[in-house]
Design a protein around this motif. Structure first.
Motif, PDB file in Angstrom:
ATOM      1  N   GLY A  71       7.777   4.467   7.743  1.00 36.63           N
ATOM      2  CA  GLY A  71       8.004   2.597   8.950  1.00 36.63           C
ATOM      3  C   GLY A  71       5.689   2.570   9.647  1.00 36.63           C
ATOM      4  N   SER A  72       4.976   3.380   9.691  1.00 40.38           N
ATOM      5  CA  SER A  72       4.408   2.983  10.094  1.00 40.38           C
ATOM      6  C   SER A  72       3.267   2.451   9.208  1.00 40.38           C
ATOM      7  CB  SER A  72       2.903   3.883  10.926  1.00 40.38           C
ATOM      8  OG  SER A  72       2.879   5.185   9.866  1.00 40.38           O
ATOM      9  N   GLY A  73       3.159   2.802   7.912  1.00 40.09           N
ATOM     10  CA  GLY A  73       2.385   2.153   6.989  1.00 40.09           C
ATOM     11  C   GLY A  73       2.940   1.018   6.670  1.00 40.09           C
ATOM     12  N   ALA A  74       4.622   0.962   6.535  1.00 38.28           N
ATOM     13  CA  ALA A  74       4.636  -0.891   6.629  1.00 38.28           C
ATOM     14  C   ALA A  74       4.308  -2.488   7.592  1.00 38.28           C
ATOM     15  CB  ALA A  74       6.424  -0.970   6.530  1.00 38.28           C
ATOM     16  N   LEU A  75       4.042  -1.164   9.277  1.00 34.47           N
ATOM     17  CA  LEU A  75       3.722  -1.708  10.027  1.00 34.47           C
ATOM     18  C   LEU A  75       2.027  -2.579  10.228  1.00 34.47           C
ATOM     19  CD1 LEU A  75       4.594  -2.678  13.121  1.00 34.47           C
ATOM     20  CD2 LEU A  75       3.695  -0.891  13.800  1.00 34.47           C
ATOM     21  N   PHE A  76       1.588  -1.458   9.285  1.00 34.68           N
ATOM     22  CA  PHE A  76       0.408  -1.629   9.238  1.00 34.68           C
ATOM     23  C   PHE A  76      -0.600  -2.242   7.625  1.00 34.68           C
ATOM     24  CE2 PHE A  76      -0.513   1.073  12.894  1.00 34.68           C
ATOM     25  CZ  PHE A  76      -1.675   1.024  12.788  1.00 34.68           C
ATOM     26  N   SER A  77       0.747  -2.570   7.119  1.00 31.59           N
ATOM     27  CA  SER A  77       0.760  -3.283   5.757  1.00 31.59           C
ATOM     28  C   SER A  77       0.764  -5.228   5.973  1.00 31.59           C
ATOM     29  CB  SER A  77       0.978  -3.342   4.850  1.00 31.59           C
ATOM     30  OG  SER A  77       2.771  -2.895   4.699  1.00 31.59           O
ATOM     31  N   VAL A  78       1.428  -4.848   6.978  1.00 30.36           N
ATOM     32  CA  VAL A  78       1.991  -6.767   6.790  1.00 30.36           C
ATOM     33  C   VAL A  78       0.800  -7.618   7.481  1.00 30.36           C
ATOM     34  CG1 VAL A  78       3.013  -8.437   9.519  1.00 30.36           C
ATOM     35  CG2 VAL A  78       4.450  -5.318   8.307  1.00 30.36           C
ATOM     36  N   PRO A  79      -0.426  -7.921   7.949  1.00 30.85           N
ATOM     37  CA  PRO A  79      -1.022  -8.294   7.957  1.00 30.85           C
ATOM     38  C   PRO A  79      -1.583  -8.758   6.654  1.00 30.85           C
ATOM     39  CG  PRO A  79      -1.870  -6.954   9.833  1.00 30.85           C
ATOM     40  CD  PRO A  79      -1.190  -6.343   8.274  1.00 30.85           C
ATOM     41  N   GLN A  80      -2.191  -7.806   5.634  1.00 29.49           N
ATOM     42  CA  GLN A  80      -1.614  -7.832   4.591  1.00 29.49           C
ATOM     43  C   GLN A  80      -0.707  -8.739   3.313  1.00 29.49           C
ATOM     44  OE1 GLN A  80      -2.936  -4.313   3.139  1.00 29.49           O
ATOM     45  NE2 GLN A  80      -4.352  -3.683   3.700  1.00 29.49           N
ATOM     46  N   GLY A  81       0.165  -8.905   4.315  1.00 32.45           N
ATOM     47  CA  GLY A  81       1.515  -9.644   3.140  1.00 32.45           C
ATOM     48  C   GLY A  81       1.932  -8.596   1.559  1.00 32.45           C
ATOM     49  N   PRO A  82       3.409  -9.388   1.279  1.00 37.86           N
ATOM     50  CA  PRO A  82       3.591  -8.874   0.035  1.00 37.86           C
ATOM     51  C   PRO A  82       2.223  -8.684  -0.506  1.00 37.86           C
ATOM     52  CG  PRO A  82       4.871 -11.015   0.352  1.00 37.86           C
ATOM     53  CD  PRO A  82       3.403 -10.655   1.861  1.00 37.86           C
ATOM     54  N   GLN A  83       2.370  -7.557  -1.928  1.00 34.83           N
ATOM     55  CA  GLN A  83       1.346  -7.751  -2.726  1.00 34.83           C
ATOM     56  C   GLN A  83       2.386  -7.845  -3.942  1.00 34.83           C
ATOM     57  OE1 GLN A  83      -1.888  -7.151  -2.846  1.00 34.83           O
ATOM     58  NE2 GLN A  83      -1.353  -7.387  -0.657  1.00 34.83           N
TER      59      GLN A  83
END
Length: 83
Positions: A71-83
């Motif tokens: 969850g924390s990894g997903a939360l911090f990847s939100v600003p980068q958008g889907p890859q």
């Protein structure tokens, strides 16, 4: 305490890496503040999501840590958008 631990460790790491790469105290301090804030936020998100998983699942097992980390990894990847 997770925020504080992350902030202190991130600040120390940022200060050392900033001093090593830029060789100025001002750059080292700026890098320390940035890394300390990032690592502190990451620690707080992990701890909060782990506790949320424990309360929601009404269990205390290893999967709470897994859910907190994912969850924390997903939360911090939100600003980068889907890859």
């Amino acid at each position: 305490t997770s925020f504080l631990n992350g902030a202190v460790i991130g600040g120390i790491f940022g200060f050392v890496s900033g001093a090593w790469s830029e060789r100025t105290l001002q750059a080292a301090w700026a890098n320390a503040k940035q890394n300390g804030g990032t690592w502190g936020s990451l620690g707080a998100a992990y701890s909060g999501l782990q506790t949320l998983a424990r309360v929601a699942r009404e269990k205390s097992d290893k999967y709470n840590s897994v859910l907190g980390a994912c969850g924390s990894g997903a939360l911090f990847s939100v600003p980068q958008g889907p890859q």
